[in-house]
Scaffold this motif. Structure first.
Motif, short mmCIF file in Angstrom:
data_model
loop_
_atom_site.label_atom_id
_atom_site.label_comp_id
_atom_site.label_asym_id
_atom_site.label_seq_id
_atom_site.Cartn_x
_atom_site.Cartn_y
_atom_site.Cartn_z
N UNK A 197 -20.00 84.47 -70.40
CA UNK A 197 -19.45 84.13 -69.09
C UNK A 197 -19.58 85.32 -68.13
N UNK A 198 -20.51 86.22 -68.41
CA UNK A 198 -20.65 87.43 -67.58
C UNK A 198 -20.97 87.07 -66.13
N UNK A 199 -21.80 86.02 -65.92
CA UNK A 199 -22.13 85.64 -64.55
C UNK A 199 -20.90 85.13 -63.80
N UNK A 200 -20.05 84.39 -64.49
CA UNK A 200 -18.81 83.91 -63.86
C UNK A 200 -17.91 85.08 -63.49
N UNK A 201 -17.83 86.07 -64.38
CA UNK A 201 -17.00 87.24 -64.09
C UNK A 201 -17.54 88.00 -62.88
N UNK A 202 -18.87 88.07 -62.77
CA UNK A 202 -19.45 88.75 -61.62
C UNK A 202 -19.11 88.02 -60.33
N UNK A 203 -19.18 86.68 -60.37
CA UNK A 203 -18.83 85.89 -59.20
C UNK A 203 -17.36 86.10 -58.83
N UNK A 204 -16.49 86.10 -59.84
CA UNK A 204 -15.08 86.32 -59.58
C UNK A 204 -14.82 87.68 -58.96
N UNK A 205 -15.47 88.71 -59.50
CA UNK A 205 -15.32 90.05 -58.94
C UNK A 205 -15.81 90.11 -57.49
N UNK A 206 -16.93 89.43 -57.23
CA UNK A 206 -17.46 89.42 -55.87
C UNK A 206 -16.51 88.69 -54.92
N UNK A 207 -15.93 87.57 -55.38
CA UNK A 207 -14.98 86.83 -54.56
C UNK A 207 -13.73 87.66 -54.28
N UNK A 208 -13.27 88.38 -55.28
CA UNK A 208 -12.11 89.24 -55.08
C UNK A 208 -12.41 90.33 -54.07
N UNK A 209 -13.63 90.90 -54.15
CA UNK A 209 -14.02 91.94 -53.20
C UNK A 209 -14.09 91.38 -51.78
N UNK A 210 -14.67 90.18 -51.65
CA UNK A 210 -14.76 89.55 -50.33
C UNK A 210 -13.38 89.21 -49.78
N UNK A 211 -12.48 88.78 -50.66
CA UNK A 211 -11.13 88.46 -50.22
C UNK A 211 -10.41 89.70 -49.68
N UNK A 227 -15.67 78.24 -67.99
CA UNK A 227 -14.41 78.95 -68.22
C UNK A 227 -13.50 78.16 -69.15
N UNK A 228 -13.50 76.85 -69.00
CA UNK A 228 -12.70 76.02 -69.91
C UNK A 228 -13.20 76.15 -71.34
N UNK A 229 -14.52 76.15 -71.50
CA UNK A 229 -15.10 76.31 -72.85
C UNK A 229 -14.76 77.67 -73.43
N UNK A 230 -14.70 78.69 -72.57
CA UNK A 230 -14.44 80.05 -73.06
C UNK A 230 -13.00 80.24 -73.53
N UNK A 231 -12.11 79.32 -73.17
CA UNK A 231 -10.71 79.44 -73.59
C UNK A 231 -10.31 78.36 -74.58
N UNK A 232 -11.27 77.60 -75.09
CA UNK A 232 -10.90 76.46 -75.93
C UNK A 232 -10.24 76.86 -77.24
N UNK A 233 -10.56 78.04 -77.77
CA UNK A 233 -9.96 78.45 -79.04
C UNK A 233 -8.62 79.15 -78.87
N UNK A 234 -8.21 79.37 -77.61
CA UNK A 234 -6.89 79.94 -77.35
C UNK A 234 -5.83 78.85 -77.30
N UNK A 235 -6.27 77.60 -77.14
CA UNK A 235 -5.34 76.50 -76.99
C UNK A 235 -4.94 75.94 -78.36
N UNK A 236 -3.81 75.26 -78.39
CA UNK A 236 -3.40 74.55 -79.60
C UNK A 236 -4.35 73.38 -79.82
N UNK A 237 -4.91 73.29 -81.01
CA UNK A 237 -5.98 72.33 -81.28
C UNK A 237 -5.50 70.90 -81.47
N UNK A 238 -4.21 70.72 -81.74
CA UNK A 238 -3.69 69.37 -81.89
C UNK A 238 -4.13 68.75 -83.21
#
Length: 780
Positions: free
Chosen positions: A503-517, A577-588
């Motif tokens: 998810x490195x590309x997503x993190x880069x986008x987030x960092x860029x958005x934070x900088x722009x904000x 991002x949802x896929x990157x957090x799927x193992x942090x959730x309770x699996x049911x």
């Protein structure tokens, strides 16, 4: 502040010295009849002998009197409390403290001996209590000196050592000087506490350990004076003064001072016991056991003085300690507890080294090839699911490139990535190596990671999703890592999820958005400030605003296109991002499907068992699938059930797949052939010269002979995917035996095609292969 306090202390010290000198001079000035009636007779051996033994009254005892006297010795930390304002605290504090103790001890003893050798315990103050010739003497020192104070045994007397609090004024040459000395000593101690205590309190507040106290961290002036702390200390002092009962206040003060001394002594002992090289006491005669004895002595005296106050003090200390332990403030003092933890960990590691391995104590200890941990959180999460509190987990990154550049990047990433792991509460370590290529770096990690028994035994790696677009050398390195792992007797866990891990590309986008904000907020603040200035110019300011608005108005068409594009990218990013957090959730409620196709020592069964013991996976049930012959399904199933029951592996279903070796469907096989087509050499359809040239130009391509030799294995991988689609499409997680490519027999691209077709269009799948060492045991 400190400068004013220092000047005031000098003046007060002069007054105090004059008062003490005045007292000693008065003790040798010949007494008069009035002072004799009040019990003062100059130096006399009989008076000293009479006063030498104890005579506690009104329910008082040694420790109750000690509690009242003890605050007189609480200035011992005055130097340490203002250490930040001293030029050379390491020299000044021990020298000043020892001299202060020595001088005050001599002074206290001299005053005590002087007054006990000159004044009797009880006196009436009446000149009529003289002994006339012929009267019987009661044997007291006063009686032998011509006075009869026997009435004090039945009536209350106002004079003498036991009754007159102003006895020093009576003994002195000039009484008002003693009063001035009392004020001087009191103000000196009060000033020291009023200045030093807020300094220590301010330092505590600056650490922000207790959030509610951060208000008092602010300093004022060039010396950063804690004015707010001064006010708070003043209020507390006045509150106790208003009580106006010194004998009640003194034991409470003594109790808290003893508690602080006990903690200081124990801290010194603990730092010495931890054997931290940074703990280097400069005092020549320091001994750690004396510190421990001092701490125990302080704790014991606290209970003797006032047991309920001691219990309250301990309760307060324990609550404060629990708060700090739970909150875990972001401070680092290099504490002795850290040193003790290190020493204990080192000793435990050495003890483990002396014990032979046993299958009952086997636990997966993993190297996880995450790169920067935050770029592949899902891979770390799934590994953390079966290593947390079970075994070692090392997240690792290989920096590939020129040594000078990569080493610099590697060193700068170490603390940053470990801090990220700690902040995300991942019980894992971070390790990195710099090498010329990926395979060499992983090889170094496999050989050198860990210490003693705290060594990894399992490699966790993500599936190379972009293998079709990668260079042949990259594929060779990736497959080579798997071979190296088995060579070094590691187990291998390969994980694939549909969205991929990176998810490195997503993190880069987030960092860029934070900088722009941040830039936008700064720009808005600047515009508002400019508008405020222009607004003062009336209508002209309004026209300026309007013109600025027209100039900055964006094109509507361009805005629409950018919005549509950002929505599409945002949708992709959201799914990733949802896929990157799927193992942090309770699996049911669901299943973990285990496809046990090879006996690899039991790692394929151990990992799902560990997962079902976790909070997030506890509602999942294990289903076991195994290959078998169509005519022996019942026998194979019974044998497997018996084996799993002996291993104490709980499962809900067991399936023996009898058609695992049949050919796949034409559609599936066609898809596989089309997938490997770009990587096939097809040398048989060409003349020998052309075929030889192609082999030299593209040695990595799949040869016809290899395809023919591996035909059955190709069928098997395609067929397994069909079976997985039929049986495990709805599983929460699939765990399957990892197929192994024989070195020199199966090309890298064919092996990657096996992995691709095997794991295609499935839920999260984990391909596992142990190193054929047994990790399961029949015995508890």
């Amino acid at each position: 502040g400190m400068e004013w306090e220092y000047q005031a202390q000098v003046l007060l010290l002069i007054i105090l010295l004059v008062a003490i000198f005045n007292f000693f001079v008065g003790s040798v000035i010949p007494t008069n009849e009035e002072k004799k009636a009040r019990g003062f007779y100059n130096y006399d051996g009989a008076i000293f002998a009479e006063n030498f033994g104890p005579d506690f009254r009104d329910g008082e005892g040694f420790f109750s009197v000690f509690a009242i006297f003890f605050p007189a010795a609480t200035g011992i930390l005055a130097g340490a409390n203002i250490s930040g304002d001293l030029e050379d605290p390491q020299v000044a504090i021990p020298k000043g403290t020892m001299l202060a103790i020595f001088i005050t001890t001599i002074t206290y003893l001299a005053v005590g001996i002087c007054v006990s050798a000159t004044v009797v315990r009880d006196a009436t103050g009446s000149l009529n209590d003289t002994i006339t010739p012929g009267m019987a003497c009661n044997g007291s020192a006063a009686c032998s000196l011509g006075y009869d104070f026997s009435s004090c045994k039945t009536e209350h007397c106002d004079f003498g050592l036991m009754n007159n609090f102003q006895v020093m004024s009576m003994v002195s040459g000039f009484g008002p000087l003693i009063t001035a000395g009392i004020f001087s000593a009191t103000l000196s101690s009060a000033l020291a506490s009023l200045v030093s205590a807020p300094k220590v309190f301010q330092a505590l507040c600056k650490d922000n350990i207790y959030k509610a106290l951060h208000f008092f961290a602010k300093g004022h002036g060039k010396n950063n004076e804690p004015l707010r702390g001064y006010v708070l200390t003043f209020i507390i002092a006045v509150a106790f003064i208003l009580k106006s009962e010194l004998n009640t206040i003194a034991p409470i003060i003594s109790n808290f001072f003893l508690a602080s001394y006990a903690l200081i002594n124990f801290s010194c002992f603990h730092a010495s016991y931890a054997k931290s090289p940074g703990w280097r006491p400069a005092y020549k005669y320091y001994n750690m056991w004396v510190s421990l004895f001092g701490a125990m002595l302080c704790c014991g005296v606290m209970f003797v003085i006032n047991w309920w106050a001691a219990l309250i003090t301990y309760a307060i200390e324990i609550l404060l300690y629990i708060y700090v332990t739970v909150k875990k403030p972001d401070v680092n003092w290099g504490s002795s507890s850290q040193a003790i933890t290190f020493v204990n960990a080192l000793n435990d590691a050495l003890v483990l080294t002396a014990v032979d391995d046993h299958v009952k104590n086997f636990r997966p200890q993993c190297i996880v090839l995450t790169g920067d941990p935050k770029t592949r959180p899902a891979l770390l999460d799934i590994a953390h699911s079966f290593t947390k509190n079970y075994g070692l987990c090392i997240t690792s990154k290989v920096f590939v490139g020129p040594r000078i550049q990569t080493v610099k990047e590697m060193n700068s990433s170490m603390e940053k990535n470990q801090t990220w792991l700690n902040s995300k509460k991942r019980k894992a370590f971070y390790a990195a190596v710099a090498c010329d290529n990926f395979r060499e770096g992983v090889r170094s990690l496999l050989q050198a990671s860990g210490v003693g028994r705290m060594r990894p035994n399992t490699l966790v790696i993500g599936f190379k999703k972009d293998w079709r677009d990668s260079r042949p050398k990259d594929i060779e390195n990736y497959v080579g890592v798997l071979h190296d792992s088995f060579d070094f007797e590691y187990g291998v866990v390969m994980v694939r999820i549909s969205q991929g891990f990176d998810i490195s590309q997503v993190l880069q986008v987030q960092e860029e958005l934070e900088r722009l904000e941040l830039e936008r907020q700064a720009l808005e603040a600047a515009i508002k400030e400019e508008e405020f200035k222009e607004g003062k110019h009336g209508i002209r300011g309004l026209f300026n605003k309007a013109s600025k608005f027209k100039m900055s108005k964006p094109d509507s068409k361009e805005t629409t296109m950018n919005s549509a594009q950002s929505m599409h990218v945002g949708d992709i990013n959201q799914r990733l991002m949802e896929a990157s957090t799927q193992f942090k959730k309770k699996q049911g409620k669901g299943t973990i499907d285990v496809w046990w196709l090879f006996d690899d020592g039991g790692l394929t069964l151990l990992i799902p068992y560990i997962l079902t013991t976790r909070k997030k996976w506890k509602d999942c049930k294990i289903r076991v699938f195994m290959g078998g012959k169509a005519n022996r399904i019942d026998e194979d199933k019974a044998a497997m059930i018996s084996l799993l029951s002996k291993f104490r592996i709980q499962f809900v279903d067991l399936y023996v797949v009898g058609d695992i070796n049949t050919k796949p469907t034409k559609e599936s096989w066609k898809f596989f052939e089309e997938m490997i087509e770009p990587y096939c050499l097809h040398e048989c359809s060409k003349d020998p010269a052309t075929a030889d040239m192609l082999k030299k130009e593209s040695p990595w391509k799949i040869k016809d002979a290899e395809l023919e030799m591996c035909k059955e294995k190709n069928y098997r991988q395609v067929r397994l995917n069909e079976l997985l689609q039929e049986n495990s499409r709805a599983a929460n997680l699939i765990i399957m035996s990892l197929p192994i490519a024989r070195k020199g027999s199966v090309s890298d691209y064919l092996y990657m095609a096996w992995l691709e077709i095997l794991t295609k269009n499935l839920p999260p799948i984990m391909l596992v292969r142990g190193n054929h060492k047994s990790v399961l045991t029949f015995y508890s």
